[in-house]
Design a protein around this motif. Structure first.
Motif, short mmCIF file in Angstrom:
data_model
loop_
_atom_site.label_atom_id
_atom_site.label_comp_id
_atom_site.label_asym_id
_atom_site.label_seq_id
_atom_site.Cartn_x
_atom_site.Cartn_y
_atom_site.Cartn_z
N GLU A 1 0.89 -1.21 -0.05
CA GLU A 1 0.13 0.19 -0.04
C GLU A 1 0.83 1.23 0.02
OE1 GLU A 1 -2.36 -0.54 3.47
OE2 GLU A 1 -3.51 -2.07 2.32
N THR A 2 1.97 1.37 0.77
CA THR A 2 2.82 2.24 0.80
C THR A 2 3.52 2.68 -0.52
OG1 THR A 2 3.31 1.81 3.30
CG2 THR A 2 4.85 3.30 1.85
N ASN A 3 3.95 1.51 -1.28
CA ASN A 3 4.48 1.72 -2.58
C ASN A 3 3.49 2.10 -3.62
OD1 ASN A 3 7.02 0.75 -1.79
ND2 ASN A 3 6.66 -1.36 -2.20
N GLU A 4 2.28 1.77 -3.33
CA GLU A 4 1.25 2.27 -4.48
C GLU A 4 0.98 3.69 -3.92
OE1 GLU A 4 -3.16 1.16 -5.60
OE2 GLU A 4 -2.18 -0.14 -4.47
N SER A 5 0.88 3.96 -2.93
CA SER A 5 0.59 5.46 -2.53
C SER A 5 1.92 6.35 -3.05
CB SER A 5 0.67 5.71 -1.17
OG SER A 5 -0.50 5.01 -0.64
N LEU A 6 3.22 5.85 -2.77
CA LEU A 6 4.27 6.79 -3.37
C LEU A 6 4.19 6.74 -4.99
CD1 LEU A 6 7.09 5.13 -1.03
CD2 LEU A 6 6.11 7.61 -1.17
N ASN B 1 1.67 6.54 -7.03
CA ASN B 1 0.47 7.64 -7.27
C ASN B 1 1.00 9.02 -6.93
OD1 ASN B 1 -1.19 5.39 -8.43
ND2 ASN B 1 -2.07 5.35 -6.04
N ALA B 2 1.83 9.26 -5.93
CA ALA B 2 2.22 10.64 -5.31
C ALA B 2 3.41 11.12 -6.64
CB ALA B 2 2.94 10.96 -4.06
N GLU B 3 3.96 10.02 -7.09
CA GLU B 3 5.00 10.55 -8.32
C GLU B 3 4.45 10.58 -9.64
OE1 GLU B 3 7.98 7.62 -7.57
OE2 GLU B 3 8.78 8.63 -5.74
N GLY B 4 3.14 10.47 -9.66
CA GLY B 4 2.49 10.51 -10.96
C GLY B 4 2.72 9.09 -11.82
N LEU B 5 3.25 8.12 -11.20
CA LEU B 5 3.30 6.79 -12.07
C LEU B 5 1.98 6.02 -12.12
CD1 LEU B 5 6.80 5.81 -10.22
CD2 LEU B 5 6.48 7.02 -12.40
N ASP B 6 1.74 5.41 -13.39
CA ASP B 6 0.73 4.40 -13.32
C ASP B 6 0.93 3.37 -12.93
OD1 ASP B 6 -1.69 3.76 -14.33
OD2 ASP B 6 -1.12 3.44 -16.52
N THR B 7 0.59 2.81 -11.67
CA THR B 7 0.71 1.48 -11.17
C THR B 7 -0.04 0.62 -11.88
OG1 THR B 7 -0.58 2.06 -9.39
CG2 THR B 7 1.53 2.50 -9.11
N ASP B 8 -1.27 0.81 -12.61
CA ASP B 8 -2.22 -0.44 -13.00
C ASP B 8 -1.97 -0.68 -14.17
OD1 ASP B 8 -3.79 0.26 -10.93
OD2 ASP B 8 -4.72 1.70 -11.71
N SER B 9 -0.79 -0.28 -14.91
CA SER B 9 -0.36 -0.87 -16.40
C SER B 9 0.80 -1.80 -16.10
CB SER B 9 0.18 0.29 -17.46
OG SER B 9 1.08 1.03 -16.85
#
Length: 83
Positions: A68-73, A75-83
């Protein structure tokens, strides 16, 4: 012609800075150790996938808050984690 335009005197004992020559040293593979550590146990592959217990044994459990922390970071950096 002025004094400023005169050529500078040449000192024959001075030489331009040249870096020392380096030789290409290639690394080689060393000898194989006499004793190798034991390989970690890996479950035999199955056709129906891994159970939750097998997955935990392979990845060592883990902490859900880390993901969850990695996903939050991300998202905060503007990275698309879903792809």
């Amino acid at each position: 012609m002025t004094e400023r335009d005169d050529a500078l005197p040449v000192n024959p004992t001075l030489a331009p800075h040249t870096p020392p020559g380096t030789t290409d040293a290639h690394a080689e593979q060393g000898p194989m150790p006499d004793d190798l550590p034991a390989a970690p146990p890996v479950p035999a592959p199955s056709t129906d996938g891994l159970s939750a217990q097998e997955v935990t044994a392979l990845i060592g459990g883990g902490d859900a808050s880390r993901a969850e922390t990695n996903e939050s970071l991300a998202n905060a950096e503007g990275l698309d984690t879903d792809s």
